[in-house]
Design a protein around this motif. Structure first.
Motif, PDB file in Angstrom:
ATOM      1  N   VAL A  92      -2.674   7.759   6.551  1.00 30.32           N
ATOM      2  CA  VAL A  92      -3.616   7.894   5.445  1.00 30.32           C
ATOM      3  C   VAL A  92      -3.266   6.863   4.377  1.00 30.32           C
ATOM      4  O   VAL A  92      -2.115   6.770   3.951  1.00 30.32           O
ATOM      5  N   ILE A  93      -4.259   6.103   3.939  1.00 30.15           N
ATOM      6  CA  ILE A  93      -4.081   5.128   2.865  1.00 30.15           C
ATOM      7  C   ILE A  93      -4.543   5.779   1.564  1.00 30.15           C
ATOM      8  O   ILE A  93      -5.669   6.269   1.469  1.00 30.15           O
TER       9      ILE A  93
ATOM     10  N   GLY B  26       5.574   7.208   0.948  1.00 32.89           N
ATOM     11  CA  GLY B  26       6.232   6.069   0.338  1.00 32.89           C
ATOM     12  C   GLY B  26       5.445   4.795   0.483  1.00 32.89           C
ATOM     13  O   GLY B  26       4.269   4.801   0.830  1.00 32.89           O
ATOM     14  N   THR B  27       6.117   3.669   0.240  1.00 25.00           N
ATOM     15  CA  THR B  27       5.489   2.357   0.210  1.00 25.00           C
ATOM     16  C   THR B  27       5.824   1.583   1.469  1.00 25.00           C
ATOM     17  O   THR B  27       6.980   1.512   1.873  1.00 25.00           O
ATOM     18  N   VAL B  28       4.801   0.998   2.095  1.00 21.74           N
ATOM     19  CA  VAL B  28       5.040   0.194   3.295  1.00 21.74           C
ATOM     20  C   VAL B  28       5.748  -1.090   2.904  1.00 21.74           C
ATOM     21  O   VAL B  28       5.254  -1.852   2.077  1.00 21.74           O
TER      22      VAL B  28
ATOM     23  N   ASP C 114       0.830  -1.200   0.000  1.00 23.03           N
ATOM     24  CA  ASP C 114       0.000   0.000   0.000  1.00 23.03           C
ATOM     25  C   ASP C 114       0.865   1.251   0.000  1.00 23.03           C
ATOM     26  O   ASP C 114       1.923   1.297   0.634  1.00 23.03           O
ATOM     27  N   PHE C 115       0.396   2.287  -0.693  1.00 14.06           N
ATOM     28  CA  PHE C 115       1.050   3.592  -0.639  1.00 14.06           C
ATOM     29  C   PHE C 115       0.325   4.410   0.425  1.00 14.06           C
ATOM     30  O   PHE C 115      -0.896   4.577   0.361  1.00 14.06           O
ATOM     31  N   ILE C 116       1.074   4.864   1.410  1.00 13.53           N
ATOM     32  CA  ILE C 116       0.463   5.570   2.534  1.00 13.53           C
ATOM     33  C   ILE C 116       1.225   6.855   2.841  1.00 13.53           C
ATOM     34  O   ILE C 116       2.341   7.075   2.367  1.00 13.53           O
ATOM     35  N   GLY C 117       0.615   7.667   3.672  1.00 17.48           N
ATOM     36  CA  GLY C 117       1.276   8.813   4.260  1.00 17.48           C
ATOM     37  C   GLY C 117       1.047   8.755   5.754  1.00 17.48           C
ATOM     38  O   GLY C 117      -0.010   8.316   6.198  1.00 17.48           O
ATOM     39  N   THR C 118       2.027   9.158   6.533  1.00 18.14           N
ATOM     40  CA  THR C 118       1.838   9.134   7.976  1.00 18.14           C
ATOM     41  C   THR C 118       2.577  10.272   8.646  1.00 18.14           C
ATOM     42  O   THR C 118       3.720  10.545   8.342  1.00 18.14           O
TER      43      THR C 118
ATOM     44  N   THR D 138       5.391   2.996   0.446  1.00 19.26           N
ATOM     45  CA  THR D 138       4.711   1.747   0.136  1.00 19.26           C
ATOM     46  C   THR D 138       5.025   0.663   1.148  1.00 19.26           C
ATOM     47  O   THR D 138       6.172   0.451   1.521  1.00 19.26           O
ATOM     48  N   VAL D 139       3.980  -0.056   1.603  1.00 19.08           N
ATOM     49  CA  VAL D 139       4.145  -1.188   2.515  1.00 19.08           C
ATOM     50  C   VAL D 139       4.602  -2.396   1.711  1.00 19.08           C
ATOM     51  O   VAL D 139       4.020  -2.721   0.680  1.00 19.08           O
ATOM     52  N   THR D 140       5.638  -3.109   2.176  1.00 21.16           N
ATOM     53  CA  THR D 140       6.119  -4.251   1.412  1.00 21.16           C
ATOM     54  C   THR D 140       6.014  -5.582   2.146  1.00 21.16           C
ATOM     55  O   THR D 140       6.075  -6.625   1.533  1.00 21.16           O
ATOM     56  N   ASN D 141       5.868  -5.561   3.472  1.00 20.40           N
ATOM     57  CA  ASN D 141       5.789  -6.834   4.198  1.00 20.40           C
ATOM     58  C   ASN D 141       5.016  -6.634   5.488  1.00 20.40           C
ATOM     59  O   ASN D 141       5.570  -6.254   6.509  1.00 20.40           O
TER      60      ASN D 141
END
Length: 253
Positions: A117-118, A155-157, A98-102, A178-181
């Motif tokens: 935020v997703i 970025g990506t988790v 997922d691409f998120i902001g935090t 972006t989320v990866t794992n």
């Protein structure tokens, strides 16, 4: 304080960068009528890049917002202004890739999320990176100072893991990526590894952190009394992005 930059920082919908909380907010006086000439004259033009507060009036070319510190400001809008709903989500909705902001608090090596935020796939890459941010809405709405420094990263988790809850500090930052794992962490929250161009950030997300999602929309969603997050850089003529809390939600970014 550093904020992990949410995609709310980019231009328009794609300009929106990163990353709803409790706490009482000042009561705005809703109006279904356009602002009068006299009222508009009394409201100062927006000075900051971001405006947070409740919509009190609107015309075809501007929004009047009562900010969380009690000011009334006029924000110009235009044909290129983008709009989105801010809707509730949960930490379980955050998946690898997922691409998120935090928005975060604490030093770079001990970042804790203030909000997450997703982004929809159509907004992937918006505001990607890590940079300074101001006081997030979740803090401003509950009486936090408006002058605090923070940072934003989009970025990506890459990875999620278990974490322990802790106390949120005053300063914040933003990271979008972006989320990866992703791994389940039960009720203790999660730790996210977020990848963005040029780096990564490790962010702890305590249980109870506001988690929201953007849903693309248009100007027709606007109604007096709604809570807003507006991005309007000083060097542009009109707001680039307006995020609207759905069903009374406060945009936490």
């Amino acid at each position: 304080m550093r904020l992990i930059k949410l995609a709310l920082c980019g231009v328009g919908m794609a300009a929106l960068a990163a990353c709803s909380g409790g706490g009482e907010q000042p009561e705005a006086q809703p109006s279904t009528e356009a602002a009068s000439d006299a009222g508009a004259a009394q409201a100062p033009a927006v000075a900051a890049d971001h405006v947070r507060g409740a919509l009190t009036a609107m015309t075809d070319a501007s929004l009047t917002v009562q900010t969380y510190d009690g000011q009334s400001v006029d924000v110009p809008t235009g044909n290129d202004t983008a709009y989105a709903w801010v809707v509730p989500a949960t930490l379980a909705d955050v998946k690898d890739g997922d691409f998120i902001g935090t928005a975060t608090t604490g030093p770079k090596d001990a970042l804790r999320a203030v909000e997450v935020v997703i982004f929809p796939e159509s907004m992937r890459g918006s505001g990607e990176g890590h940079y300074e941010w101001d006081t997030p809405g979740v803090m401003a709405a509950s009486g936090g100072g408006s002058g605090g420094s923070s940072a934003m990263t989009n970025g990506t988790v890459q990875q999620q893991s278990a974490m322990t809850n802790g106390t949120v500090q005053q300063q914040s930052a933003m990271t979008n990526g972006t989320v990866t794992n992703a791994t389940s962490a039960g009720n203790a929250g999660k730790a996210l590894t977020i990848a963005y161009e040029g780096g990564t950030a490790e962010v702890a997300v305590p249980e109870g952190t506001p988690i929201v999602r953007f849903e693309p929309a248009d100007r027709s969603i606007l109604k007096a009394g709604q809570k807003l997050f507006v991005k309007k850089p000083a060097n542009v003529a009109a707001a680039q992005f307006v995020a609207v809390g759905k069903d009374g939600l406060t945009p936490p970014m």
